[in-house]
Design an enzyme around this catalytic site. Sequence first.
Site, PDB file in Angstrom:
ATOM      1  N   GLU A  83       0.852  -1.193   0.000  1.00  0.00           N
ATOM      2  CA  GLU A  83       0.000   0.000   0.000  1.00  0.00           C
ATOM      3  C   GLU A  83       0.885   1.239   0.000  1.00  0.00           C
ATOM      4  O   GLU A  83       1.791   1.350   0.827  1.00  0.00           O
ATOM      5  CB  GLU A  83      -0.911   0.002   1.233  1.00  0.00           C
ATOM      6  N   ASP A 116       4.966   1.977  -3.608  1.00  0.00           N
ATOM      7  CA  ASP A 116       4.194   1.983  -4.851  1.00  0.00           C
ATOM      8  C   ASP A 116       4.209   0.568  -5.419  1.00  0.00           C
ATOM      9  O   ASP A 116       5.277  -0.016  -5.607  1.00  0.00           O
ATOM     10  CB  ASP A 116       4.829   2.963  -5.844  1.00  0.00           C
ATOM     11  N   ASP A 134      -5.926  -4.684  -6.472  1.00  0.00           N
ATOM     12  CA  ASP A 134      -7.082  -3.800  -6.327  1.00  0.00           C
ATOM     13  C   ASP A 134      -6.573  -2.416  -5.951  1.00  0.00           C
ATOM     14  O   ASP A 134      -6.782  -1.936  -4.839  1.00  0.00           O
ATOM     15  CB  ASP A 134      -8.035  -4.357  -5.255  1.00  0.00           C
TER      16      ASP A 134
END
Length: 211
Positions: A83, A116, A134
């Site tokens: 994340e 990232d 996602d």
Amino acid sequence: MVEVVETVWGRGGELVLRRDGDAYEVIENGVFLMDTRNGESERLLVTGALDRPGARLLIGGLGVGFSLRAALDAGAASVVVVEREPAVIAWNRSGPLRTVHGDALADPRVRVVEADLVSWLWDTEERFDALCLDIDNGPEWTVTDGNAALYSDAGLVRLRSLLTPGGVLAVWSAGAAPAFASRLREHFGAVREVPVEVPRGEPDVLWFARS
């Protein structure tokens, strides 16, 4: 009545966590990203990809923790969550989103990587039984321009290389993406497309592609 819980400047721009009744919503640069109202397709993203006991799983995008909770409940041996936004991690680890997934980040099977995803995937030497992505509203509706590389031919080649034999790539989208689906079938032997009805708007779409 909608209440703004916190506004921060993240790596992708302005991030807003707000509360609407019992639901929490995350907005980035004025664009709706996610909420805690349903989560059926986010859970299915993981449960549809995990077809072996003790799997090693990567989840790209923490979101509100629905996918992570589903992975743990399904018996994943280990889960790496990548994340990029520190605020999203904080909201899930010690903030109001913690109750949504039962403090899943505290599970010893979970490792959270603040990075990232695109860059991390290109650099890592780790291999996984399932990759569950996602981080965008879909392959054709990316949150940042750089994410488009994930869904390109080169991106799919790289993703397949990170899977163990027979592993599964799972991709979430807020709508159909025919060009991506066609590209996916060119790089994977078996591809399953699953529409998931949502309370409002067109169905979410999941793809499960086996290496």
